[in-house]
Design a protein around this motif. Structure first.
Motif, PDB file in Angstrom:
ATOM      1  N   PHE A   1       5.296   9.947  17.760  1.00 58.39           N
ATOM      2  CA  PHE A   1       5.638  11.362  17.637  1.00 58.39           C
ATOM      3  C   PHE A   1       4.453  12.134  17.070  1.00 58.39           C
ATOM      4  O   PHE A   1       3.705  11.629  16.223  1.00 58.39           O
ATOM      5  CB  PHE A   1       6.864  11.547  16.729  1.00 58.39           C
ATOM      6  N   ASP A   2       4.300  13.386  17.522  1.00 58.46           N
ATOM      7  CA  ASP A   2       3.159  14.191  17.084  1.00 58.46           C
ATOM      8  C   ASP A   2       3.304  14.665  15.648  1.00 58.46           C
ATOM      9  O   ASP A   2       2.308  14.792  14.926  1.00 58.46           O
ATOM     10  CB  ASP A   2       2.982  15.404  18.006  1.00 58.46           C
ATOM     11  N   THR A   3       4.530  14.952  15.240  1.00 63.15           N
ATOM     12  CA  THR A   3       4.748  15.486  13.896  1.00 63.15           C
ATOM     13  C   THR A   3       5.896  14.762  13.217  1.00 63.15           C
ATOM     14  O   THR A   3       6.753  14.158  13.874  1.00 63.15           O
ATOM     15  CB  THR A   3       5.074  16.990  13.934  1.00 63.15           C
ATOM     16  N   LEU A   4       5.916  14.863  11.886  1.00 60.20           N
ATOM     17  CA  LEU A   4       7.001  14.256  11.116  1.00 60.20           C
ATOM     18  C   LEU A   4       8.321  14.944  11.428  1.00 60.20           C
ATOM     19  O   LEU A   4       9.373  14.286  11.489  1.00 60.20           O
ATOM     20  CB  LEU A   4       6.694  14.345   9.615  1.00 60.20           C
ATOM     21  N   ASP A   5       8.295  16.259  11.641  1.00 58.56           N
ATOM     22  CA  ASP A   5       9.533  16.988  11.949  1.00 58.56           C
ATOM     23  C   ASP A   5      10.145  16.494  13.255  1.00 58.56           C
ATOM     24  O   ASP A   5      11.368  16.323  13.363  1.00 58.56           O
ATOM     25  CB  ASP A   5       9.252  18.495  12.042  1.00 58.56           C
TER      26      ASP A   5
ATOM     27  N   LYS B   1       0.845  -1.187   0.000  1.00 57.65           N
ATOM     28  CA  LYS B   1       0.000   0.000   0.000  1.00 57.65           C
ATOM     29  C   LYS B   1       0.883   1.242   0.000  1.00 57.65           C
ATOM     30  O   LYS B   1       2.006   1.230   0.505  1.00 57.65           O
ATOM     31  CB  LYS B   1      -0.894   0.032   1.236  1.00 57.65           C
ATOM     32  N   ALA B   2       0.370   2.296  -0.561  1.00 55.94           N
ATOM     33  CA  ALA B   2       1.097   3.561  -0.536  1.00 55.94           C
ATOM     34  C   ALA B   2       1.238   4.021   0.910  1.00 55.94           C
ATOM     35  O   ALA B   2       0.295   3.915   1.700  1.00 55.94           O
ATOM     36  CB  ALA B   2       0.361   4.607  -1.361  1.00 55.94           C
ATOM     37  N   GLN B   3       2.423   4.499   1.250  1.00 58.15           N
ATOM     38  CA  GLN B   3       2.687   4.949   2.619  1.00 58.15           C
ATOM     39  C   GLN B   3       3.134   6.401   2.584  1.00 58.15           C
ATOM     40  O   GLN B   3       4.238   6.718   2.119  1.00 58.15           O
ATOM     41  CB  GLN B   3       3.783   4.092   3.265  1.00 58.15           C
ATOM     42  N   ALA B   4       2.299   7.293   3.032  1.00 61.72           N
ATOM     43  CA  ALA B   4       2.654   8.714   3.066  1.00 61.72           C
ATOM     44  C   ALA B   4       3.508   8.983   4.293  1.00 61.72           C
ATOM     45  O   ALA B   4       3.156   8.611   5.416  1.00 61.72           O
ATOM     46  CB  ALA B   4       1.386   9.561   3.116  1.00 61.72           C
ATOM     47  N   LEU B   5       4.652   9.637   4.079  1.00 64.03           N
ATOM     48  CA  LEU B   5       5.524  10.000   5.186  1.00 64.03           C
ATOM     49  C   LEU B   5       5.097  11.366   5.699  1.00 64.03           C
ATOM     50  O   LEU B   5       5.628  12.410   5.322  1.00 64.03           O
ATOM     51  CB  LEU B   5       6.988  10.012   4.716  1.00 64.03           C
ATOM     52  N   ASP B   6       4.108  11.340   6.589  1.00 61.05           N
ATOM     53  CA  ASP B   6       3.539  12.580   7.100  1.00 61.05           C
ATOM     54  C   ASP B   6       3.358  12.480   8.615  1.00 61.05           C
ATOM     55  O   ASP B   6       3.864  11.552   9.259  1.00 61.05           O
ATOM     56  CB  ASP B   6       2.203  12.873   6.421  1.00 61.05           C
ATOM     57  N   ASP B   7       2.628  13.426   9.181  1.00 55.04           N
ATOM     58  CA  ASP B   7       2.433  13.442  10.626  1.00 55.04           C
ATOM     59  C   ASP B   7       1.731  12.176  11.115  1.00 55.04           C
ATOM     60  O   ASP B   7       2.032  11.664  12.202  1.00 55.04           O
ATOM     61  CB  ASP B   7       1.622  14.668  11.037  1.00 55.04           C
ATOM     62  N   GLU B   8       0.771  11.672  10.314  1.00 53.97           N
ATOM     63  CA  GLU B   8       0.057  10.457  10.697  1.00 53.97           C
ATOM     64  C   GLU B   8       1.003   9.275  10.782  1.00 53.97           C
ATOM     65  O   GLU B   8       0.887   8.414  11.664  1.00 53.97           O
ATOM     66  CB  GLU B   8      -1.085  10.179   9.705  1.00 53.97           C
ATOM     67  N   PHE B   9       1.936   9.227   9.848  1.00 54.20           N
ATOM     68  CA  PHE B   9       2.946   8.166   9.876  1.00 54.20           C
ATOM     69  C   PHE B   9       3.807   8.302  11.136  1.00 54.20           C
ATOM     70  O   PHE B   9       4.101   7.307  11.815  1.00 54.20           O
ATOM     71  CB  PHE B   9       3.821   8.240   8.625  1.00 54.20           C
ATOM     72  N   ALA B  10       4.206   9.527  11.465  1.00 57.67           N
ATOM     73  CA  ALA B  10       5.052   9.756  12.638  1.00 57.67           C
ATOM     74  C   ALA B  10       4.360   9.301  13.907  1.00 57.67           C
ATOM     75  O   ALA B  10       5.001   8.813  14.853  1.00 57.67           O
ATOM     76  CB  ALA B  10       5.430  11.226  12.722  1.00 57.67           C
TER      77      ALA B  10
END
Length: 451
Positions: free
Chosen positions: A268-272, A254-263
């Protein structure tokens, strides 16, 4: 007690000790008198049993204790009076049984020979003239991105390929049953059912996964592979095998978006924030690799700087440890000396040289550490034991008790801690210049390091 030095050759010392029968008899008499005051012997009032009767009952066993204490006292006296620093426990050469029996009966002198190997004396000299380069690799955004993508692969989800007859591609997950054979005969551990395998992951034997690319659900394939020469199962190493494989399902990632949801999946709350944590972990790995390289360079510099006679007992002990480890690894890999391209004698000579280096550096670091007042605190050992216990879930108490009741095992934990402390001390004494290198150069293994 009469002590005569009979050998002083290099680091070897030998002494002959004679314990006169009269001295032994006097010590035995003292022991018997002490026993008489406390003993409760049937037929006698407390403290009234004749010494002769006690001697008949317990004389021989008490004399054994007297002899043991006398031997220990003699060893201590030899070390103290001669100011000897010994490398290992002394070797004791006792007399023939007949002389021992006479001594136990207080009817004759008791003589024995004690042999030591002493620690060498050498000058450390100045150390601030050592100049070394410390390889340092910067952590790039690409390093962080690559690490995050690998983490994403670990939790990647798959979904069945919708189209009928869809073929498996590299990166897809296949669910398979397989049955392996050697020369047409099934072998132990060669079968599996409902096994999920991501093609291209390198999970299976080299060549296995590639032969399943292009397969569809329901396909049956015969996969031919050769087990690696260093395969863990010796009976399979280097052997050619065939696997009857049934592909039961094919799924695409499946496509995996590297975003806040992933983090958030990693807490972690955010990708940063996740990126910063990943960067910190990579920097810690890079720093450890840098320190390891610097330590190796420092040990090399010390190794060529000092040359002195080594206690052969320590060298023999270290060599046997290294050789046992080498032979165990060679047995697991199913190799012989011929496979190494060298004779047994050549291999032994190489590993003995390694043992000599370890002993020499160990003595040098110990001397430097002693001079600098380097110590391993009780808390350091406690932390090390706790860390060791964590490696054996469910057996923590047994591991804890083992180390706390085994001084030799505890010393094995203390040694590397002490070594690291001495290296840290030296890092503040010698001249160190940072040298920027690439990630590949930082983690590249030199030939000597690999050896």
């Amino acid at each position: 007690m009469q002590v005569t030095q009979t050998l002083s050759e290099g680091l070897k010392r030998e002494f002959k000790v004679v314990l006169p029968a009269g001295d032994l008899a006097a010590k035995l008499e003292t022991q018997l008198q002490e026993m008489r005051a406390k003993a409760h012997i049937k037929g006698f009032r407390p403290g009234k049993a004749p010494v002769s009767h006690l001697k008949k009952l317990y004389g021989k066993s008490l004399m054994g204790e007297v002899l043991q204490e006398a031997v220990n006292e003699a060893n201590r006296k030899i070390l103290d009076e001669n100011q000897l620093r010994v490398a290992m426990e002394p070797k004791l050469d006792f007399p023939a049984q007949e002389e021992v029996e006479k001594a136990l009966e207080a009817a004759g002198d008791f003589s024995f020979v004690v042999s030591f190997e002493t620690l060498p004396t050498f000058e450390i000299g100045v150390l601030d003239d050592i100049s070394l380069e410390k390889p340092v690799a910067p952590v790039t955004d690409e390093d962080v991105q690559s690490a995050i993508e690998k983490l994403a692969e670990r939790i990647r989800e798959f979904e069945p390929k919708a189209e009928e007859g869809a073929k498996a591609e590299k990166g897809d997950k296949v669910t398979i049953d397989f049955a392996g054979k050697l020369d047409g005969v099934p072998f132990e551990g060669g079968t599996g059912g409902d096994i999920d395998l991501v093609l291209g992951s390198g999970t299976f034997i080299p060549g296995f996964e590639e032969q399943l690319e292009g397969a569809a659900t329901g396909d049956q394939r015969v996969v031919k592979v050769t087990f690696p020469e260093n395969y863990s199962a010796q009976n399979l190493a280097g052997k050619e095998a065939e696997f009857d494989v049934v592909v039961k399902a094919v799924a695409a990632p499946k496509a995996q978006a590297l975003d806040d949801e992933f983090a958030k999946k990693y807490g972690f709350d955010t990708l940063d924030a996740f990126k910063e944590a990943v960067r910190g972990n990579i920097e810690a790995d890079f720093d450890k690799a840098s320190r390891d390289k610097l330590k190796r360079a420092l040990l090399d510099a010390l190794d060529v700087r000092y040359s002195f006679e080594l206690p052969q007992g320590l060298v023999d002990q270290e060599f046997e440890s290294i050789w046992r480890e080498f032979e165990a690894e060679r047995k697991r890999a199913g190799k012989t000396a011929t496979d190494e391209g060298k004779s047994e004698e050549e291999l032994r000579a190489e590993y003995r040289a390694i043992a000599e280096r370890r002993v020499r550096l160990g003595l040098v670091l110990a001397e430097i550490g002693q001079r600098a007042g380097v110590k391993v605190e009780e808390k350091d050992l406690t932390d090390a034991v706790i860390e060791r216990a964590r490696q054996f879930p469910g057996q923590e108490k047994q591991v804890w008790d083992f180390y706390r009741n085994n001084e030799a095992a505890l010393a094995q934990l203390r040694a590397p801690i002490y070594e690291e402390r001495v290296v840290a001390h030296l890092s503040g004494v010698i001249k160190i210049a940072d040298k920027t290198v690439t990630r590949e150069e930082l983690f590249a293994e030199d030939e000597d390091e690999a050896a």
